[in-house]
Design a protein around this motif. Structure first.
Motif, mmCIF file in Angstrom:
data_model
loop_
_atom_site.group_PDB
_atom_site.id
_atom_site.type_symbol
_atom_site.label_atom_id
_atom_site.label_comp_id
_atom_site.label_asym_id
_atom_site.label_seq_id
_atom_site.Cartn_x
_atom_site.Cartn_y
_atom_site.Cartn_z
ATOM 1 N N VAL A 249 0.910 -1.164 0.048
ATOM 2 C CA VAL A 249 -0.055 -0.024 -0.001
ATOM 3 C C VAL A 249 0.887 1.220 -0.076
ATOM 4 C CG1 VAL A 249 -1.656 1.354 1.157
ATOM 5 C CG2 VAL A 249 -1.795 -1.182 0.975
ATOM 6 N N MET A 250 1.874 1.327 0.863
ATOM 7 C CA MET A 250 2.669 2.538 0.818
ATOM 8 C C MET A 250 3.566 2.378 -0.278
ATOM 9 S SD MET A 250 5.836 3.161 3.602
ATOM 10 C CE MET A 250 6.801 1.554 2.880
ATOM 11 N N ILE B 147 1.314 4.307 -3.066
ATOM 12 C CA ILE B 147 0.680 5.705 -2.712
ATOM 13 C C ILE B 147 2.151 6.732 -2.913
ATOM 14 C CG2 ILE B 147 0.148 7.464 -0.833
ATOM 15 C CD1 ILE B 147 -1.251 5.037 0.414
ATOM 16 N N LEU B 148 3.444 6.265 -2.368
ATOM 17 C CA LEU B 148 4.580 7.182 -2.381
ATOM 18 C C LEU B 148 5.550 6.862 -3.387
ATOM 19 C CD1 LEU B 148 4.691 7.101 1.546
ATOM 20 C CD2 LEU B 148 3.746 8.960 0.212
#
Length: 462
Positions: A205-206, A209-210
């Motif tokens: 997930v991280m 997003i990033l």
């Protein structure tokens, strides 16, 4: 400026480095770039990936002791499988599928299902699960090398590369400690695999997003940092995609030297990683709590030393003390030959000399950290444009040692409590280190190869 430092002459900025104006231009770019920027956020993401990925790999090395020894927990509800006599085959299974890439989320799910797999399908089911987990992790190092070749300026290559790649031993420390503590607790070894499964999904997930593939794609990077990175690496918006020069790659002597030393390093690394818990348990007679603490100590040392070597390597090269090629060879030799000497001494250490054994284990594992400033970043040295491809080739094939190393122990160590049988393991491992280290010293290089950018080489009349 040394010849090796000037080896990036294929890039736009380095075409000007032979005159004062070009040097001043590069200095202005470097000074205007932020000390801490988006490139460091990306490195942090890669750092966390390595920590989690190695947690998946290492947890079973300690967990297998608890899974097969009923005395490691006081909870009667925790299942154990003392009838499993193929522990090293299970540890080897991870690497059966490692050379084939897939997605990290699948790895997380498979890890969380290990307790159910063991209960339903026994040791063979765990082998298949681990092989599939290796299958999913095949993409990690080629992808990390490619991403670092996009985000890490040459002036920061050793230290940023070290931060990422040295996350592996740091993840090893965490995994060994966590696995040992949880396995000996009331919750038992199954909780370890549930925990890492959840962490892996959180990282996915991280990253979504990033994470970004390059400075050019990041929407919030400053112009100064983007220019600093791209000019350092020779990346420009108009730069074409380079076709992969397969023939030149497979006939490159420096690349073959890199591959050889990667084989030696990986054989040593995986022998120690998969076998230290069992060596501590059966030869040194430590219980699982003591085992996890002492087994993690060498990797904590490795992680800490890696920063010292990484920053020292960059400083020596950037200050023109030594060339980049000499730096790679010096640190690579430290990372292979010092551990080899420690392993030879460890082979002749008696079972009651546990303090000496622990010190030698710390040296034999800890000093391999110098290799993070040696062969580990050499793919980016040889070809910034094809670094990911090079890592995919060398890492994929060299990881066969991760499958072979536990099988060699399975074959030679028929009595796990016999120090003499372990001596053969340590001497074989030391021999691999010495031979492959010498090969890199003789044939290795940190110069950008002409096939990195053939069209620019042709423009220069080569």
């Amino acid at each position: 400026m040394t010849k090796d430092q000037n080896s990036y002459s294929y890039s736009a900025v380095n075409k000007h480095e032979n005159n004062h104006e070009g040097k001043q231009f590069q200095e202005e770019i470097t000074e205007s770039a932020p000390t801490i920027g988006i490139r460091h956020l990306q490195v942090l993401i890669y750092f966390l990936l390595c920590i989690t990925a190695f947690g998946f790999r290492v947890s079973l090395s300690v967990g297998i002791v608890a899974m097969t020894d009923p005395s490691t927990t006081n909870n009667p509800d925790i299942p154990t499988y003392p009838e499993w006599k193929n522990k090293n085959v299970i540890l080897s299974a991870f690497f059966w599928g490692y050379i084939i890439p897939q997605v990290f989320a699948v790895q997380s799910i498979l890890s969380a299902l290990i307790p159910e797999t063991a209960a339903r399908y026994g040791s063979r089911g765990v082998m298949i699960s681990r092989a599939l987990q290796g299958f999913t992790q095949g993409f990690i190092y080629p992808s990390l090398t490619h991403l670092l070749s996009q985000w890490a300026p040459t002036e920061e290559r050793s230290r940023l590369g070290t931060i990422v790649y040295a996350a592996a031993p740091f993840g090893t420390v965490i995994a060994i400690l966590v696995t040992g503590l949880i396995s000996s607790s009331w919750y038992g070894w199954p909780l370890v695999f549930y925990l890492y499964g959840a962490l892996g999904l959180l990282w996915c997930v991280m990253m979504i997003i990033l994470g970004y593939d390059s400075p050019a794609e990041h929407p919030k990077i400053t112009k100064a940092e983007k220019l600093y990175i791209e000019k350092s690496l020779g990346h420009t918006d108009e730069k074409p995609n380079h076709p992969t020069p397969w023939k030149s790659i497979f006939t490159s002597i420096p690349l073959w030297a890199l591959f050889a030393t990667q084989l030696g390093f990986n054989y040593c690394f995986w022998t120690m990683l998969t076998q230290i818990p069992m060596y501590m348990n059966f030869v040194m007679n430590f219980n699982i709590k003591q085992n996890s603490v002492l087994s993690s100590l060498p990797y904590l040392t490795l992680w800490l030393l890696s920063f010292a070597f990484g920053f020292l390597s960059d400083a020596l090269v950037n200050k023109n003390v030594i060339s980049r090629t000499k730096s790679r060879k010096i640190f690579n030799s430290i990372g292979l030959l010092v551990p080899a000497g420690a392993l030879i001494m460890l082979g002749y250490t008696k079972s009651d000399e546990y303090k000496q054994a622990v010190v030698l284990l710390v040296i034999s594992v800890g000093f391999t950290s110098a290799c993070y400033s040696g062969w580990t970043v050499n793919h980016m040295d040889l070809s910034p444009n094809h670094a990911g491809t090079l890592m995919g080739i060398t890492n994929g094939f060299s990881q066969v040692t991760g499958a072979i190393a536990p099988l060699v122990v399975q074959l030679l160590v028929t009595n796990e409590r016999d120090p003499l049988q372990w001596r053969f393991i340590f001497l074989i491992t030391a021999g691999f280190n010495i031979i492959t280290g010498i090969i890199f010293d003789v044939f290795g290089s940190a110069k950008v190869q002409p096939w990195n950018s053939p069209e620019e080489d042709e423009e220069k009349g080569h």
